[in-house]
Structures are given as structure tokens and as C-alpha cells.
Design an enzyme around this catalytic site. Structure first.
Site, mmCIF file in Angstrom:
data_model
loop_
_atom_site.group_PDB
_atom_site.id
_atom_site.type_symbol
_atom_site.label_atom_id
_atom_site.label_comp_id
_atom_site.label_asym_id
_atom_site.label_seq_id
_atom_site.Cartn_x
_atom_site.Cartn_y
_atom_site.Cartn_z
ATOM 1 N N ALA A 144 6.337 -9.280 5.407
ATOM 2 C CA ALA A 144 6.255 -9.261 3.946
ATOM 3 C C ALA A 144 6.848 -7.925 3.510
ATOM 4 C CB ALA A 144 4.808 -9.393 3.515
ATOM 5 N N SER A 167 2.332 -1.540 -1.238
ATOM 6 C CA SER A 167 2.352 -2.406 -0.049
ATOM 7 C C SER A 167 1.799 -3.779 -0.411
ATOM 8 C CB SER A 167 1.537 -1.747 1.071
ATOM 9 O OG SER A 167 1.745 -2.431 2.281
ATOM 10 N N ASN A 168 1.419 -4.560 0.573
ATOM 11 C CA ASN A 168 0.846 -5.886 0.323
ATOM 12 C C ASN A 168 -0.193 -6.191 1.398
ATOM 13 O OD1 ASN A 168 2.223 -7.257 2.617
ATOM 14 N ND2 ASN A 168 4.012 -6.550 1.488
ATOM 15 N N HIS A 169 -0.715 -7.402 1.367
ATOM 16 C CA HIS A 169 -1.868 -7.728 2.228
ATOM 17 C C HIS A 169 -1.499 -8.258 3.610
ATOM 18 C CE1 HIS A 169 -4.480 -7.163 -1.181
ATOM 19 N NE2 HIS A 169 -3.739 -7.989 -1.899
#
Ligand code: PMT
Length: 400
Positions: free
Chosen positions: A275, A207-209
Site C-alpha cells: 500500500a 502512512s496507512n494501515h
């Protein structure tokens, strides 16, 4: 949005009155001037001193001050207010409002109000679903009173059900919606927001932030202007309750893509702020992958590109806006993404700018459009950036 607005807040005798203090605090923080009316019963639940201190105005209870005979003119209050908010509103007050009873300052001010009126009911579940209360609410709605529906949950009685006054943040959000100009009325806008999660086994994912803050702020800015907004949201911890917002929760890029393509088919604009993971693990293991000595490699397979798929089926008369989060060659990369994905415009934010991008409450953006125009912004709160983006989308939708 609420800067300089006059809000008349009335508090009735409910255990939820303690939340009114937070409503005042939030309204004042947003720049509104707040005057508070309390019923005699409300004073048993929260002190006038608390409300006066937070609102920076004396509390109004009676038609006149018995000490010095000062007249609290409900007529003047009704004219002064830009919004009359009754929170919490008890079954008793709602019924009296419905029938035009005028035996206290709250009620006479209601009958004198020339501004929009909103009520946030709070009561036990059986009182809330009683036909008498339901009929009062229907009567008030039919006269244009905004009803901020109560939430379900544990009630002061210990019972579970619908009747909890909506949270202060959501009530203030509702107030903003009521007071904003409805320049996007009749438009449908989809916004993708947050990250996606690409699982490799039952416990791990890529995943991402992304926190979803930017996407949700854009959704709110458009919804306040009257657009019907659908947020296609990856996993985030933001809760939103807004009369014009529907949230479709997804987890993976593939789920987000399916939901976005469906939603785009009846949208006027697509704002793609999520995102989205570009890759996901090629193989999903049903069992937790065990640690073994030495390096571990994971084969990744490309995900569908949602923005590009929408670009391929883009309908005339719709507007598509993507985002580009860059770390280098910002303009060049953003323009290349806009062209490849057949977007009308792209919002560039760079991780090189302090205070911009993931998770923070601020952002610094430039909007690049397919006709070569660039609009540069400065570092602002995400709420303000969202207003700029909503202005831009609105200007584009009105000339399509
Ligand atoms: O959520 P916050 O914490 O508030 O942070 C906001 C943000 C930084 C996430 C937001 O401002 C932002 O920049 N979002 C886009 C991030 C991104 O993934 O950019 P990108 O350059 O990788 O993607 C370009 C565009 O293609 C984006 O519109 C993206 O949604 C879209 N995309 C990307 C990959 C993919 N498989 N499908 C897509 O639709």
C-alpha cells in the site's frame, strides 16, 4: 500444507527442548500427525508427558518398552515419516549422525529414514563454531540433510552469539518449504509488501494501515514452491526466515520504487501488494513542526507510481500483478488501474467486505486479468488466499 503429513520429531538434550513443545503444537495445528522420539537426556529438559499430550501419541525413547517388551521399530518409523525433524539437535547428536553411529532410537531412525531430514542445531556459540561441529554439519549437508541455521542472541550460558535454536514458527515454516512441490523452481519473484511512510518532520509521517500480512503470505507461498523471492517491504512488524526469501527493507515510496525497479530487472514476476502512499509532504522540516493556533495545511506532492513505472519497462516473458484496494465502484476502478499501469492482472480486495483488506488475517479477493477474465474467491485466511495467488502466478509463468 502440512495436513495429513507424518512428521517424526526428535528431541535431544538441550535447554532449547522446551521450544519443541511449541513445534509440536504448531505442527498439529497445521494438521500434521506427529510422533516424538526423545533421547534419554531430552527427558531431563522437557517431560514426555508434555510431548505425548501435545502430539497425541506415546513418546518413543528406547528400542523397546522395558515394561512390556513392545518393540519401537526404527525401520517402521523411518518409512512412516514424510519428514524427520531433529529439533533441537545437539553437537553430540549431529556428530553421531555424521558418522553413522547408531546407539539410540533417534540415530537408528535417522539411518532408516527414507524421507527428507532436517536438523535445527542448538548449542553454545563455541561448540557451534568448533571445527568438529562445523565438519559434521557440512557432512550432513552434503548428504542432503537440511540445516535450519541457529539464530544469534543471548545463549543459556549467558554468552552472546550464534547457537540459539531457530524459533518454532520458523522451523515449521521450513518444514512446509521442504515438503512442498517445487513448481516455481528457477523463477525469481519480487513482492512489494506493507505500507510506506512519508515523513513531514523527524516525528511525524503519512502512512496507512497495511500490516504486510498479505504480501508476506504471498512471498512465502511462492518461496515454498521453490521460487527465489525478494520482498521489498515497508515498515512492518513481521519477521520472516525462509531459505528462499530475501527481504529488502525500505521506508518511503521513493525508496520502495528504487528497490522495486532494481529487483524487477532480474525478476520473472512482480507482485505489487504494498500500500504505497500516493503523496508525500512537499517539504520536510528538519525540526519538529510546532503547534500553532488555527488550522494547519500541508502541501503534498505526488509520489512515483511503482506499478506504472514497471508497466512502462515491462519485459516480454515477465508477469506483473498489481493489487487494488477499493471502497466503491470496485471492478471499474480495478480494471482502470490495471490498464493505466499496464499490468497483466490485478487482485481486487474491497473494504466493503467484512474480514478483507488491511491488518486482518483473512481476505476476499477477485483476480481480474487483462484478457477480461475474472476469478472470484471467498473469504479465506491470507495464507490460503496467497496459495490461490501463487497458483495463478504459476499458471501464468508456465505459459509465458
Ligand atoms: O498488508 P495487509 O494488512 O495484509 O493488507 C493487504 C492490502 C490491503 C494492503 C493488500 O491486499 C492491497 O490491497 N494492497 C494494495 C493497496 C493499494 O495501495 O492499492 P491502490 O489501489 O492504492 O494501488 C494500486 C496498485 O498500485 C497496487 O499494486 C500498489 O502497490 C500500486 N502503487 C500504488 C501507488 C504508488 N505510488 N505506487 C504503486 O506501485
Amino acid at each position: 500444507m502440512l495436513r495429513g503429513k507424518h512428521i517424526l520429531l526428535a528431541v535431544t538434550g538441550s535447554i532449547a527442548a522446551y521450544k519443541s513443545a511449541q513445534i509440536v503444537r504448531l505442527l498439529v495445528k497445521e494438521g500434521a500427525e506427529v510422533k516424538v522420539i526423545m533421547t534419554a537426556m531430552a527427558k531431563n529438559f522437557i517431560t514426555p508427558l508434555t510431548m505425548a499430550t501435545l502430539s497425541k501419541n506415546p513418546i518413543l525413547v528406547d528400542f523397546y518398552n522395558p515394561e512390556n517388551g513392545d518393540w519401537n521399530s526404527h525401520v517402521k518409523l523411518g518409512i512412516w515419516a514424510d519428514l524427520y525433524l531433529i529439533a533441537p539437535a545437539t553437537a553430540n547428536t549431529l556428530s553421531k549422525m555424521a558418522f553413522g553411529i547408531a546407539d539410540n532410537l533417534l540415530l537408528t531412525s535417522y539411518l532408516s529414514a527414507r524421507c527428507p531430514v532436517a536438523v535445527a542445531p542448538a548449542m553454545d556459540l563455541d561448540m557451534y563454531r568448533h571445527p568438529a561441529t562445523a565438519a559434521s554439519l557440512e557432512m550432513l549437508k552434503s548428504r542432503g540433510v537440511f540445516v535450519i541455521e541457529p539464530a544469534s542472541g543471548e545463549l543459556a550460558s549467558g554468552l552472546e552469539g550464534k547457537g540459539r535454536m531457530e524459533e518454532p514458527e520458523n522451523i515449521v515454516r521450513y518444514a512446509e518449504y521442504i515438503l512442498s512441490k517445487k513448481t516455481l523452481e528457477g523463477k525469481r519473484i519480487m513482492v512489494t509488501a506493507g505500507p510506506t511512510r512519508e515523513p513531514m518532520d523527524p516525528v511525524r509521517y503519512i502512512s496507512n494501515h497495511s500490516s504486510g500480512k498479505m504480501g508476506y503470505a504471498i512471498a512465502k507461498a511462492c518461496a515454498d514452491r521453490g521460487a527465489r523471492v525478494c520482498i521489498i517491504s515497508g515498515p512492518v512488524s513481521i519477521g520472516i526466515s525462509h531459505p528462499n526469501i530475501r527481504v529488502v527493507r525500505v521506508s518511503t515510496a521513493s525508496e520502495m520504487c528504487d528497490a522495486a525497479l532494481e529487483e524487477y530487472s532480474f525478476s520473472d514476476a512482480a507482485i505489487m501488494c504494498a500500500a504505497v502512499a500516493d503523496y508525500s509532504p512537499a517539504v520536510y522540516s528538519d525540526m519538529k513542526i510546532k503547534r500553532t493556533p488555527g488550522p494547519y495545511s500541508l502541501e503534498l506532492t505526488p509520489n512515483r507510481d511503482i506499478a506504472a513505472e514497471i508497466g512502462k519497462i515491462k519485459r516480454k516473458g515477465t508477469f506483473t500483478l498489481g493489487f487494488a484496494l477499493e471502497t466503491d465502484n470496485e471492478i471499474e476502478n480495478a480494471v482502470s488501474k490495471m490498464k493505466k499501469k499496464n499490468l497483466d492482472a490485478i487482485v481486487l480486495n474491497s473494504l466493503k467486505d467484512e474480514g478483507a483488506g488491511f491488518s486482518v488475517d483473512t481476505n476476499k479477493i477477485s483476480i481480474l486479468s487483462s484478457d477480461g477474465k475474472v476469478m472470484e474467491g471467498c473469504l479465506k485466511s491470507k495464507a490460503e488466499v496467497a496459495e490461490d495467488i501463487a497458483d495463478y502466478v504459476e499458471s501464468k509463468l508456465t505459459c509465458l
